[in-house]
Design an enzyme around this catalytic site. Structure first.
Site, PDB file in Angstrom:
ATOM      1  N   GLU A 118       0.825  -1.209   0.000  1.00 35.66           N
ATOM      2  CA  GLU A 118       0.000   0.000   0.000  1.00 35.66           C
ATOM      3  C   GLU A 118       0.863   1.264   0.000  1.00 35.66           C
ATOM      4  O   GLU A 118       2.072   1.213   0.255  1.00 35.66           O
ATOM      5  CB  GLU A 118      -0.932   0.007   1.210  1.00 35.66           C
ATOM      6  CG  GLU A 118      -0.198   0.065   2.555  1.00 35.66           C
ATOM      7  CD  GLU A 118      -1.041   0.682   3.666  1.00 35.66           C
ATOM      8  OE1 GLU A 118      -1.519   1.809   3.485  1.00 35.66           O
ATOM      9  OE2 GLU A 118      -1.191   0.031   4.718  1.00 35.66           O
ATOM     10  N   LYS A 149      -3.857  -1.910  14.950  1.00 31.17           N
ATOM     11  CA  LYS A 149      -3.142  -0.966  15.793  1.00 31.17           C
ATOM     12  C   LYS A 149      -3.771  -0.827  17.168  1.00 31.17           C
ATOM     13  O   LYS A 149      -4.990  -0.828  17.297  1.00 31.17           O
ATOM     14  CB  LYS A 149      -3.113   0.409  15.114  1.00 31.17           C
ATOM     15  CG  LYS A 149      -1.907   0.580  14.235  1.00 31.17           C
ATOM     16  CD  LYS A 149      -2.092   1.690  13.255  1.00 31.17           C
ATOM     17  CE  LYS A 149      -3.057   1.249  12.176  1.00 31.17           C
ATOM     18  NZ  LYS A 149      -3.187   2.201  11.093  1.00 31.17           N
TER      19      LYS A 149
END
Ligand code: PSU
Ligand code: MN
Length: 308
Positions: free
Chosen positions: A24, A158
């Site tokens: 990405e 995360k």
């Protein structure tokens, strides 16, 4: 049909059937500061090559979908300002308008599928944000995992997110969440979130077999592989939790919202840890690139042509 711009390296890999790994670009433009972002992106590509696959970093430049960037394109993207952060909602609009944008996990999965790439390596996926019961902030990455057949290698979600809620939504959406080589779900900067992962696999071959079987059964969607950060680079969860609390309080005080939330938190955590979060982030992305390249080779060896 959309006109895709393949880099010479990726075009050659497509011709020879060499396994590809998608990468990405939001992590470059919105996830890390310059110049570490460009240095890391290059190292990630090198790691994929050293592990026997070809890297395909994905971005929209001047209205063209690029699968694979040249060194110059990567440099330019890493230093550009005002680059859009593209997810499923705005991906097509950016291309149609001739714009430039970096792809998130969701948009990179869409692009990988268009290019027939089965495996994608990143750092962490987006998920359910803390306080989502009032903000409704749930990353489009989760829904993408539910519908696009790409195996995504990340280091878990995360720790800025609500991990139990993220797992619940992934279960609801039917997304396999696979911890690599351990029972616990990793939490990005830390190896152990304190939560058990729904699935565990101990080899790239096993992950590849599960990917191919899902396709053979006609089950839509991808797989999330949660690969723990290397031990030497982890920041223990108790320490990270304190820092995340401070960053979240700052985000609330500044009323940051929407797609600005994740980049804001990552930047604050970078400063609060005096750069240690970035070191851990770089180490885990490289670790994920290595595993993704291995999985891509096993999928290619299985002769699955629906997705290389
Ligand atoms: N992981 C990182 N850095 C990042 C991201 C992930 O280490 O910058 C990006 C990914 O592109 C992911 C996005 O798809 O954050 C999630 O954003 P949001 O929460 O707005 O959906
Ligand atoms: Mn969001």
């Amino acid at each position: 049909m959309i006109d895709i711009s393949y880099s010479p390296e990726v075009a050659a890999a497509r011709d020879t059937g060499t396994p590809l790994v998608a990468l990405e670009s939001t992590i470059i433009t919105h996830g890390m500061p310059f110049p570490q972002n460009v240095e890391t992106a290059r190292q990630v590509e090198e790691t994929v090559r050293a592990a026997g696959a070809v890297p395909a970093t994905i971005a929209v430049i001047g209205g063209r979908l690029h699968i694979g960037l040249t060194g110059d394109e990567l440099d330019a993207l890493g230093q550009a300002t005002g680059v859009a952060k593209l997810s499923r909602a705005d991906f097509a609009a950016c291309i149609a308008a001739g714009g430039t944008g970096a792809t998130t996990v969701a948009a990179t999965m869409i692009a990988a599928r268009l290019a027939g790439i089965a495996v994608f390596a990143t750092g962490g996926i987006g998920g359910v944000h803390r306080g989502a019961e009032s903000s409704f902030d749930i990353s489009a990455d989760l829904r993408e995992l539910a519908q696009t057949p790409v195996t995504v290698v990340a280091a878990g979600a995360k720790a800025i997110l609500d991990l139990p809620k993220t797992l619940e939504v992934l279960e609801t959406f039917g997304v396999p969440v696979i911890a690599y080589g351990q029972d616990a779900l990793p939490a990005f900067w830390s190896r152990d979130s304190g939560l058990p992962a729904p699935l565990r696999m101990d080899s790239a071959a096993a992950i590849a077999r599960a990917h191919v079987m899902r396709g053979a059964m006609g089950i839509p969607g991808g797989q999330l592989v949660a690969n723990p950060v290397p031990e030497a680079d982890e920041i223990p969860k108790a320490e990270m939790d304190r820092i995340v609390e401070i960053a979240l309080a700052e985000a609330a005080a500044t009323h940051v919202s929407g797609k600005a939330v994740t980049p804001f938190l990552l930047d604050r955590i970078y400063h609060l840890t005096e750069g240690r979060s970035l070191e851990a982030n770089i180490a885990l992305v490289l670790n994920n690139a290595r595993l993704a390249a291995e999985i891509a080779q096993h999928i290619a060896a299985s002769g699955d042509i629906s997705a290389r």
